[in-house]
Design an enzyme around this catalytic site. Structure first.
Site, PDB file in Angstrom:
ATOM      1  CD  GLU A 262    -102.445 -89.523 -73.944  1.00 31.41           C
ATOM      2  OE1 GLU A 262    -101.287 -89.163 -73.647  1.00 31.41           O
ATOM      3  OE2 GLU A 262    -103.214 -90.048 -73.128  1.00 31.41           O
ATOM      4  CB  CYS A 331     -75.369 -63.494 -73.170  1.00 27.03           C
ATOM      5  SG  CYS A 331     -73.756 -63.211 -72.433  1.00 27.03           S
ATOM      6  CD  GLU A 332     -76.224 -68.513 -70.062  1.00 29.46           C
ATOM      7  OE1 GLU A 332     -75.352 -69.405 -69.940  1.00 29.46           O
ATOM      8  OE2 GLU A 332     -76.546 -67.735 -69.155  1.00 29.46           O
TER       9      GLU A 332
END
Length: 403
Positions: A262, A331-332
């Site tokens: 996969e 804003c982090e």
């Protein structure tokens, strides 16, 4: 090897705007051909793990080159069918879903991979031996480059423990389940082919419990190089070793079974480029920041997995090298790269993130009410827009103003 030039990426950035995801179709095909070549001596099938990148055009392209499809949600299954995959070319491996989602997969006629004993019991009770299934096992093998994406260890939520075989046998016998496949997947970024071979040895042992077995699925996790000097999975060696193991199994048991894989990241990661614009150059007492017009809302891997992406300044490729920390506009804390050597970056320059085809756009969000980027596919030398850039109205599309 298939790749897009810096000059061409600048052209696309000017044409379609930034931030911009670009996928090179021929690179996907090149990777798929590598798999076929590596496993030419064994009866192998490859199911593209579309959780890596599920744009309908990418799915259609993957279908056109002959791959099958691995899905982990019922909507991925429906996307696969819409893209042209027939049900027999779709494997559905849900996790922690409502039983009715499993039933819906059965009604759509796809291969079902079940990883929970309670779901096995429910399925067997309702359908008996009328519909073939695969069982996902947890082999208790620690594989992969990051604990967050390792899925075969003892604390993983995925699969049924190999030590619960006796319980599975009771369920299979009492409900007459029709088990045609067994499955394992230990995680991503597996460098050592012996991890696969160790898992295969376990799978061969489990296979003795299922007389109607048609395939063993070894998942994936092939490591792709993200930076110079990266070790990658030696798929040619793996193909040779897997072929030897399956031929030995056939000689010993007289049974011919397929091996399934996969690949997700392996097929699409290197096909992808993420182009952003430098909004600001900000010098502090300790650091020079390049603030770009994107953030972890578009490419979360560096913040989520501590993942490395090679970055280049494609507007000023011959500029003097300087050290920068590349950050986003969220804003982090939103850092793509610490203390990275880049050709001098000026406000307005375009930067490209390489290996951005897998888990880039697919994990994007509208955090901070920012808009998702556009996606472009380059095929046969032609750039085709395959997803429009968000506009403000897209943020409001499903909201209901009632106040």
């Amino acid at each position: 090897m298939s790749s897009l030039s810096k000059e061409y990426l600048v052209q696309l950035a000017n044409q379609f705007g930034t931030p911009l995801y670009v996928y090179h179709a021929e690179k996907i095909k090149e990777q798929y051909n590598k798999l076929n070549s590596a496993f030419k001596d064994v009866n192998a099938r490859f199911f593209y793990a579309c959780k890596a990148l599920s744009n309908i055009n990418v799915l259609k392209y993957v279908e056109s080159i002959g791959a099958s499809l691995d899905c982990v949600s019922i909507n991925e299954v429906k996307l696969g069918l819409k893209a042209g995959f027939t049900p027999d070319r779709i494997l559905f491996t849900p996790n922690c879903v409502d039983f009715e989602e499993v039933v819906e997969g059965k009604e759509l006629g796809v291969h079902l991979n079940i990883d929970n004993i309670s779901i096995l019991e429910k399925f067997g009770t309702r359908f008996g031996n009328s519909y073939p299934i695969c069982i996902r096992f947890n082999p208790h093998i620690m594989g992969g480059g990051n604990y967050k994406i390792s899925t075969g260890h003892i604390d993983s939520k995925f699969g049924i423990s190999i030590h619960q075989m006796r319980h599975i046998e009771r369920v299979v016998k009492s409900t007459k389940l029709n088990v045609r496949g067994i499955h394992m997947h230990t995680g991503s970024d597996i460098k050592d082919v012996n991890v696969f071979l160790q898992g295969l040895e376990i799978m061969f042992e489990l296979a003795t419990h299922f007389p109607e077995l048609e395939f063993i699925d070894l998942g994936s996790g092939f490591k792709v190089p993200y930076q110079e000097g990266d070790v990658q999975t030696d798929i040619n060696l793996l193909g040779k070793k897997v072929a030897e193991a399956f031929h030995a199994y056939e000689n010993e048991t007289g049974k011919k079974i397929q091996v399934w894989f996969e690949p997700g990241k392996f097929l699409v990661s290197e096909s992808g480029y993420f182009v952003v614009k430098a909004n600001v150059i900000k010098q502090t007492t300790a650091t020079v920041f390049v603030g770009v017009n994107s953030g972890f809302n578009h490419l979360i891997r560096p913040m989520f997995y501590d993942a490395y992406h090679r970055i280049e300044n494609i507007t000023n490729p011959n500029g003097h090298e300087r050290i920068y920390t590349v950050v986003g506009n969220i804003c982090e804390t939103d850092t793509f790269a610490w203390d990275r050597a880049l050709n001098e970056v000026r406000e307005g320059d375009f930067l490209v993130f390489y290996n951005a085809g897998a888990y880039g756009f697919e994990m994007s969000s509208n955090f901070n009410s920012r808009l998702k980027p556009a996606e472009v596919m380059v095929k046969d030398g032609e750039a085709i827009l395959i997803r429009k850039r968000d506009v403000f109205e897209d943020l409001m599309k499903n909201q209901i103003e009632v106040l």
